[in-house]
Motif scaffolding. Structure first.
Motif, mmCIF file in Angstrom:
data_model
loop_
_atom_site.group_PDB
_atom_site.id
_atom_site.type_symbol
_atom_site.label_atom_id
_atom_site.label_comp_id
_atom_site.label_asym_id
_atom_site.label_seq_id
_atom_site.Cartn_x
_atom_site.Cartn_y
_atom_site.Cartn_z
ATOM 1 N N THR A 5 1.812 -11.346 -17.701
ATOM 2 C CA THR A 5 2.424 -11.800 -16.175
ATOM 3 C C THR A 5 1.214 -12.768 -15.628
ATOM 4 O O THR A 5 -0.141 -12.194 -15.954
ATOM 5 C CB THR A 5 2.206 -10.423 -15.361
ATOM 6 O OG1 THR A 5 3.594 -9.895 -15.913
ATOM 7 C CG2 THR A 5 2.637 -10.907 -13.993
ATOM 8 N N TYR A 7 -0.318 -15.566 -12.402
ATOM 9 C CA TYR A 7 -0.197 -15.807 -11.272
ATOM 10 C C TYR A 7 -0.310 -17.302 -10.762
ATOM 11 O O TYR A 7 -1.103 -17.963 -11.250
ATOM 12 C CB TYR A 7 -1.242 -14.973 -10.249
ATOM 13 C CG TYR A 7 -1.471 -14.987 -8.867
ATOM 14 C CD1 TYR A 7 -0.807 -14.108 -8.116
ATOM 15 C CD2 TYR A 7 -1.983 -16.282 -8.287
ATOM 16 C CE1 TYR A 7 -0.816 -14.423 -6.318
ATOM 17 C CE2 TYR A 7 -1.969 -16.419 -6.953
ATOM 18 C CZ TYR A 7 -1.136 -15.488 -6.069
ATOM 19 O OH TYR A 7 -1.302 -15.525 -4.809
ATOM 20 N N TYR A 12 3.817 -13.797 -9.023
ATOM 21 C CA TYR A 12 3.706 -13.200 -10.341
ATOM 22 C C TYR A 12 4.708 -13.530 -11.265
ATOM 23 O O TYR A 12 5.701 -13.080 -10.868
ATOM 24 C CB TYR A 12 3.314 -11.534 -10.365
ATOM 25 C CG TYR A 12 2.163 -11.213 -9.387
ATOM 26 C CD1 TYR A 12 0.958 -11.051 -10.160
ATOM 27 C CD2 TYR A 12 2.107 -10.680 -8.098
ATOM 28 C CE1 TYR A 12 -0.345 -10.602 -9.392
ATOM 29 C CE2 TYR A 12 0.963 -10.580 -7.445
ATOM 30 C CZ TYR A 12 -0.186 -10.578 -7.886
ATOM 31 O OH TYR A 12 -1.468 -10.255 -7.223
ATOM 32 N N ILE A 75 -5.518 -9.972 -6.268
ATOM 33 C CA ILE A 75 -4.815 -10.520 -7.451
ATOM 34 C C ILE A 75 -5.159 -10.166 -8.753
ATOM 35 O O ILE A 75 -4.600 -10.031 -9.776
ATOM 36 C CB ILE A 75 -4.789 -12.107 -7.260
ATOM 37 C CG1 ILE A 75 -3.812 -12.261 -5.829
ATOM 38 C CG2 ILE A 75 -4.104 -12.719 -8.334
ATOM 39 C CD1 ILE A 75 -4.176 -13.920 -5.591
ATOM 40 N N GLU A 78 -4.547 -6.595 -9.606
ATOM 41 C CA GLU A 78 -2.818 -6.624 -10.106
ATOM 42 C C GLU A 78 -2.823 -7.037 -11.424
ATOM 43 O O GLU A 78 -2.088 -6.681 -12.039
ATOM 44 C CB GLU A 78 -2.121 -7.393 -9.025
ATOM 45 C CG GLU A 78 -0.607 -7.177 -9.184
ATOM 46 C CD GLU A 78 -0.200 -5.548 -8.892
ATOM 47 O OE1 GLU A 78 0.995 -5.390 -9.205
ATOM 48 O OE2 GLU A 78 -0.886 -5.074 -8.195
ATOM 49 N N LEU A 79 -3.633 -8.255 -11.797
ATOM 50 C CA LEU A 79 -3.351 -8.641 -13.314
ATOM 51 C C LEU A 79 -3.825 -7.711 -14.295
ATOM 52 O O LEU A 79 -3.182 -7.554 -15.386
ATOM 53 C CB LEU A 79 -4.080 -10.206 -13.254
ATOM 54 C CG LEU A 79 -3.239 -11.406 -12.424
ATOM 55 C CD1 LEU A 79 -3.929 -12.569 -12.656
ATOM 56 C CD2 LEU A 79 -1.778 -11.629 -13.202
ATOM 57 N N ARG A 82 -1.051 -4.902 -14.446
ATOM 58 C CA ARG A 82 0.230 -5.588 -14.882
ATOM 59 C C ARG A 82 0.021 -5.768 -16.391
ATOM 60 O O ARG A 82 0.881 -5.717 -17.371
ATOM 61 C CB ARG A 82 0.584 -6.807 -14.216
ATOM 62 C CG ARG A 82 1.125 -6.307 -12.727
ATOM 63 C CD ARG A 82 1.913 -7.334 -12.159
ATOM 64 N NE ARG A 82 2.381 -7.396 -10.736
ATOM 65 C CZ ARG A 82 3.616 -7.978 -10.350
ATOM 66 N NH1 ARG A 82 4.168 -8.515 -10.799
ATOM 67 N NH2 ARG A 82 3.842 -7.640 -8.995
#
Length: 287
Positions: A5, A7, A12, A75, A78-79, A82
Protein backbone atom coordinates in the motif's frame (compact mmCIF):
# COMPACT_ATOMS: atom_id res chain seq x y z
CA UNK A 1 5.27 -10.78 -4.07
CA UNK A 2 3.00 -8.98 -1.60
CA UNK A 3 1.36 -5.84 -3.01
CA UNK A 4 2.34 -2.77 -0.99
CA UNK A 5 0.00 0.00 0.00
CA UNK A 6 1.45 3.36 -1.02
CA UNK A 7 0.33 6.96 -0.55
CA UNK A 8 -0.22 9.39 -3.44
CA UNK A 9 -1.73 12.85 -2.96
CA UNK A 10 -4.18 12.00 -0.20
CA UNK A 11 -4.97 8.41 -1.16
CA UNK A 12 -3.77 5.04 0.09
CA UNK A 13 -3.54 2.77 -2.94
CA UNK A 14 -2.19 -0.63 -4.03
CA UNK A 15 1.19 0.10 -5.61
CA UNK A 16 0.02 -1.08 -9.04
CA UNK A 17 -2.74 1.55 -9.03
CA UNK A 18 -0.51 4.50 -8.05
CA UNK A 19 -0.22 7.17 -10.77
CA UNK A 20 1.65 10.46 -11.21
CA UNK A 21 1.27 12.70 -14.28
CA UNK A 22 3.85 12.58 -17.06
CA UNK A 23 3.97 16.38 -16.67
CA UNK A 24 5.03 16.20 -13.03
CA UNK A 25 8.08 18.39 -12.42
CA UNK A 26 9.79 15.60 -10.49
CA UNK A 27 9.66 13.37 -13.56
CA UNK A 28 10.60 16.03 -16.13
CA UNK A 29 13.04 18.25 -14.21
CA UNK A 30 14.11 16.31 -11.08
CA UNK A 31 12.34 19.21 -9.37
CA UNK A 32 11.67 17.45 -6.11
CA UNK A 33 13.04 16.58 -2.69
CA UNK A 34 12.87 13.46 -0.59
CA UNK A 35 13.45 11.96 2.84
CA UNK A 36 13.98 8.39 4.00
CA UNK A 37 12.94 7.52 7.55
CA UNK A 38 14.12 4.34 9.19
CA UNK A 39 11.70 1.92 10.85
CA UNK A 40 12.96 -0.33 13.64
CA UNK A 41 10.68 -2.56 15.71
CA UNK A 42 7.76 -0.97 13.84
CA UNK A 43 8.64 2.54 15.06
CA UNK A 44 10.04 5.62 13.32
CA UNK A 45 13.63 6.65 13.94
CA UNK A 46 14.39 10.41 14.22
CA UNK A 47 11.19 11.42 12.43
CA UNK A 48 11.42 14.98 13.74
CA UNK A 49 14.93 15.41 12.31
CA UNK A 50 13.77 14.26 8.88
CA UNK A 51 10.79 16.61 9.07
CA UNK A 52 13.04 19.60 9.89
CA UNK A 53 15.36 18.77 6.99
CA UNK A 54 12.37 18.38 4.65
CA UNK A 55 11.27 21.90 5.62
CA UNK A 56 14.77 23.20 4.89
CA UNK A 57 14.91 21.55 1.45
CA UNK A 58 11.47 22.89 0.53
CA UNK A 59 12.39 26.39 1.69
CA UNK A 60 15.67 26.41 -0.24
CA UNK A 61 13.80 25.51 -3.43
CA UNK A 62 10.78 27.75 -2.80
CA UNK A 63 8.39 24.78 -2.74
CA UNK A 64 5.14 24.45 -0.81
CA UNK A 65 4.92 22.15 2.17
CA UNK A 66 2.46 19.40 1.16
CA UNK A 67 1.18 18.49 4.64
CA UNK A 68 1.52 19.48 8.30
CA UNK A 69 3.89 17.65 10.66
CA UNK A 70 1.10 15.71 12.39
CA UNK A 71 -0.42 14.68 9.06
CA UNK A 72 2.92 13.39 7.75
CA UNK A 73 3.47 11.49 11.00
CA UNK A 74 0.03 9.88 10.68
CA UNK A 75 0.72 8.88 7.04
CA UNK A 76 4.06 7.32 8.05
CA UNK A 77 2.46 5.34 10.88
CA UNK A 78 -0.44 4.24 8.70
CA UNK A 79 1.94 2.92 6.04
CA UNK A 80 3.96 1.04 8.67
CA UNK A 81 0.74 -0.59 9.90
CA UNK A 82 -0.79 -1.35 6.50
CA UNK A 83 2.44 -2.88 5.21
CA UNK A 84 3.40 -4.62 8.49
CA UNK A 85 6.89 -3.08 8.48
CA UNK A 86 9.04 -4.13 11.42
CA UNK A 87 12.46 -3.25 9.99
CA UNK A 88 12.68 -1.10 6.91
CA UNK A 89 12.33 2.35 5.40
CA UNK A 90 9.68 4.88 4.45
CA UNK A 91 10.47 6.96 1.38
CA UNK A 92 8.78 10.36 1.05
CA UNK A 93 8.98 12.53 -2.07
CA UNK A 94 7.63 16.03 -2.71
CA UNK A 95 7.74 17.61 -6.17
CA UNK A 96 6.66 21.00 -7.47
CA UNK A 97 3.68 19.26 -9.01
CA UNK A 98 2.00 18.98 -12.39
CA UNK A 99 2.21 22.18 -14.42
CA UNK A 100 0.16 20.72 -17.30
CA UNK A 101 3.04 20.80 -19.78
CA UNK A 102 6.83 20.85 -19.95
CA UNK A 103 8.32 24.27 -19.18
CA UNK A 104 11.59 25.40 -17.63
CA UNK A 105 9.74 28.09 -15.70
CA UNK A 106 8.14 27.10 -12.42
CA UNK A 107 4.41 26.40 -12.65
CA UNK A 108 1.84 28.93 -11.34
CA UNK A 109 1.84 29.59 -7.58
CA UNK A 110 -1.49 27.80 -7.13
CA UNK A 111 -0.07 24.51 -8.48
CA UNK A 112 -0.32 21.87 -5.75
CA UNK A 113 2.80 19.86 -4.89
CA UNK A 114 2.88 16.12 -5.47
CA UNK A 115 3.31 14.00 -2.33
CA UNK A 116 4.26 10.33 -2.59
CA UNK A 117 5.25 7.88 0.14
CA UNK A 118 6.03 4.17 0.07
CA UNK A 119 7.61 1.58 2.33
CA UNK A 120 10.56 -0.76 1.81
CA UNK A 121 10.63 -3.90 3.94
CA UNK A 122 14.26 -4.59 4.90
CA UNK A 123 14.57 -7.22 7.62
CA UNK A 124 18.08 -7.69 8.99
CA UNK A 125 19.20 -4.06 8.90
CA UNK A 126 20.51 -4.23 12.47
CA UNK A 127 22.42 -7.45 11.72
CA UNK A 128 23.76 -6.25 8.35
CA UNK A 129 26.48 -8.54 6.94
CA UNK A 130 28.33 -5.53 5.50
CA UNK A 131 28.41 -3.85 8.92
CA UNK A 132 29.80 -7.04 10.49
CA UNK A 133 32.64 -7.46 7.99
CA UNK A 134 33.18 -3.80 7.12
CA UNK A 135 32.70 -2.10 3.75
CA UNK A 136 35.23 -1.87 0.95
CA UNK A 137 35.09 1.35 -1.05
CA UNK A 138 36.72 3.22 -3.90
CA UNK A 139 37.12 6.95 -4.48
CA UNK A 140 35.56 8.64 -7.53
CA UNK A 141 35.44 12.29 -8.68
CA UNK A 142 32.53 14.29 -7.27
CA UNK A 143 30.68 15.62 -10.31
CA UNK A 144 27.39 16.71 -8.71
CA UNK A 145 25.83 20.17 -8.63
CA UNK A 146 26.81 22.76 -6.01
CA UNK A 147 23.83 22.44 -3.63
CA UNK A 148 24.28 19.00 -2.18
CA UNK A 149 22.88 20.25 1.13
CA UNK A 150 19.39 20.17 -0.44
CA UNK A 151 18.10 16.58 -0.49
CA UNK A 152 16.88 16.59 -4.07
CA UNK A 153 15.94 13.64 -6.27
CA UNK A 154 18.88 14.43 -8.59
CA UNK A 155 20.58 11.10 -7.91
CA UNK A 156 21.94 10.10 -11.31
CA UNK A 157 25.62 10.68 -10.51
CA UNK A 158 25.49 8.90 -7.13
CA UNK A 159 23.83 6.00 -8.99
CA UNK A 160 26.65 6.04 -11.54
CA UNK A 161 29.20 6.03 -8.70
CA UNK A 162 27.50 3.02 -7.08
CA UNK A 163 27.75 1.21 -10.42
CA UNK A 164 31.47 2.11 -10.60
CA UNK A 165 31.87 0.53 -7.16
CA UNK A 166 29.95 -2.56 -8.26
CA UNK A 167 32.13 -2.89 -11.37
CA UNK A 168 35.22 -2.66 -9.13
CA UNK A 169 33.87 -5.46 -6.93
CA UNK A 170 33.51 -3.32 -3.81
CA UNK A 171 30.61 -2.08 -1.67
CA UNK A 172 30.44 1.65 -2.33
CA UNK A 173 32.27 4.83 -3.34
CA UNK A 174 33.32 8.04 -1.64
CA UNK A 175 33.38 11.14 -3.79
CA UNK A 176 36.40 13.40 -4.13
CA UNK A 177 36.65 17.13 -4.84
CA UNK A 178 40.06 18.85 -4.99
CA UNK A 179 41.58 15.70 -3.45
CA UNK A 180 39.29 15.95 -0.40
CA UNK A 181 36.47 13.53 0.34
CA UNK A 182 33.06 15.16 0.30
CA UNK A 183 30.76 12.22 1.15
CA UNK A 184 29.64 8.81 0.02
CA UNK A 185 27.11 8.07 -2.70
CA UNK A 186 24.35 7.92 -0.09
CA UNK A 187 26.13 8.50 3.21
CA UNK A 188 28.37 10.82 5.20
CA UNK A 189 32.06 9.90 5.50
CA UNK A 190 34.36 9.74 8.56
CA UNK A 191 37.87 8.67 9.52
CA UNK A 192 39.37 7.98 12.94
CA UNK A 193 42.97 8.92 13.75
CA UNK A 194 44.54 8.60 17.20
CA UNK A 195 41.07 8.27 18.72
CA UNK A 196 39.75 11.44 17.05
CA UNK A 197 36.70 11.25 14.77
CA UNK A 198 37.14 13.47 11.70
CA UNK A 199 34.33 14.38 9.31
CA UNK A 200 33.71 17.19 6.85
CA UNK A 201 31.98 20.28 8.27
CA UNK A 202 28.47 21.17 7.13
CA UNK A 203 28.24 23.42 4.07
CA UNK A 204 26.67 23.39 0.60
CA UNK A 205 29.18 20.63 -0.27
CA UNK A 206 27.51 17.79 1.62
CA UNK A 207 24.11 16.61 2.80
CA UNK A 208 23.31 17.62 6.37
CA UNK A 209 22.78 14.02 7.47
CA UNK A 210 20.20 13.31 10.16
CA UNK A 211 22.08 10.18 11.20
CA UNK A 212 25.31 12.23 11.09
CA UNK A 213 23.90 14.73 13.58
CA UNK A 214 22.75 11.98 15.93
CA UNK A 215 26.00 10.02 15.74
CA UNK A 216 28.17 13.07 16.43
CA UNK A 217 25.96 14.00 19.39
CA UNK A 218 26.26 10.47 20.80
CA UNK A 219 30.03 10.49 20.19
CA UNK A 220 30.48 13.72 22.14
CA UNK A 221 28.24 12.44 24.94
CA UNK A 222 30.51 9.37 25.12
CA UNK A 223 33.53 11.73 25.53
CA UNK A 224 34.87 10.96 22.07
CA UNK A 225 36.77 13.78 20.37
CA UNK A 226 35.19 15.09 17.14
CA UNK A 227 36.90 17.32 14.57
CA UNK A 228 34.76 18.73 11.75
CA UNK A 229 37.06 19.41 8.81
CA UNK A 230 37.74 18.07 5.35
CA UNK A 231 40.26 15.27 4.89
CA UNK A 232 42.16 13.89 1.91
CA UNK A 233 42.15 10.45 0.34
CA UNK A 234 45.71 9.98 1.61
CA UNK A 235 44.59 10.77 5.17
CA UNK A 236 41.76 8.29 4.84
CA UNK A 237 44.09 5.55 3.62
CA UNK A 238 46.40 6.27 6.57
CA UNK A 239 43.61 6.39 9.17
CA UNK A 240 43.19 3.92 12.01
CA UNK A 241 39.52 3.46 11.12
CA UNK A 242 36.89 4.80 8.76
CA UNK A 243 33.13 4.55 8.65
CA UNK A 244 30.01 6.03 7.09
CA UNK A 245 26.54 6.88 8.37
CA UNK A 246 23.08 6.99 6.84
CA UNK A 247 19.49 6.21 7.80
CA UNK A 248 19.70 2.72 6.31
CA UNK A 249 23.36 1.90 7.14
CA UNK A 250 23.36 3.37 10.69
CA UNK A 251 27.13 3.37 11.39
CA UNK A 252 29.05 1.07 9.03
CA UNK A 253 32.80 0.55 9.26
CA UNK A 254 35.01 0.92 6.19
CA UNK A 255 37.91 -1.52 6.08
CA UNK A 256 39.39 -0.77 2.65
CA UNK A 257 39.79 2.40 0.56
CA UNK A 258 41.15 2.15 -3.00
CA UNK A 259 42.76 -1.20 -2.12
CA UNK A 260 44.44 0.07 1.06
CA UNK A 261 43.39 -1.94 4.11
CA UNK A 262 42.43 -0.14 7.32
CA UNK A 263 42.65 -1.48 10.86
CA UNK A 264 43.74 -4.94 9.84
CA UNK A 265 40.73 -5.33 7.58
CA UNK A 266 38.12 -5.61 10.33
CA UNK A 267 35.73 -3.03 11.84
CA UNK A 268 37.48 -0.91 14.45
CA UNK A 269 36.45 -0.20 18.05
CA UNK A 270 35.20 3.36 17.48
CA UNK A 271 32.89 2.48 14.58
CA UNK A 272 31.71 -0.68 16.36
CA UNK A 273 30.87 1.18 19.57
CA UNK A 274 29.16 4.06 17.75
CA UNK A 275 26.97 1.61 15.85
CA UNK A 276 25.94 -0.01 19.15
CA UNK A 277 25.20 3.36 20.77
CA UNK A 278 23.28 4.66 17.76
CA UNK A 279 21.00 1.61 17.53
CA UNK A 280 20.44 1.51 21.30
CA UNK A 281 19.62 5.23 21.60
CA UNK A 282 17.51 5.30 18.43
CA UNK A 283 15.34 2.45 19.67
CA UNK A 284 14.86 4.26 22.99
CA UNK A 285 13.52 7.40 21.30
CA UNK A 286 11.63 5.87 18.35
CA UNK A 287 8.01 6.97 17.94
Amino acid sequence: MTMRTVYVNGEYLPENEARVSIFDRGFLMADGVYEVTNVLNGKLIDFEGHNVRLDRSLTELGMKRPAAYDDLLEIHRELVTRNAINEGLIYLQVTRGNSGDRDFHYPPEETEPTLVLFTQDKPGMIDSPVAKRGARIISVPDMRWGRRDIKTVQLLYPSMAKMMAQAAGVDDAWMIEEDHITEGTSNNAYIVKDGRIITRALSHDILHGITRAAVLRFAREAQMEVEERSFTVAEAMDADEAFYTSASAFVTAVVEIDGAQLGGGTPGPVATRLREIYIEESLKHAI
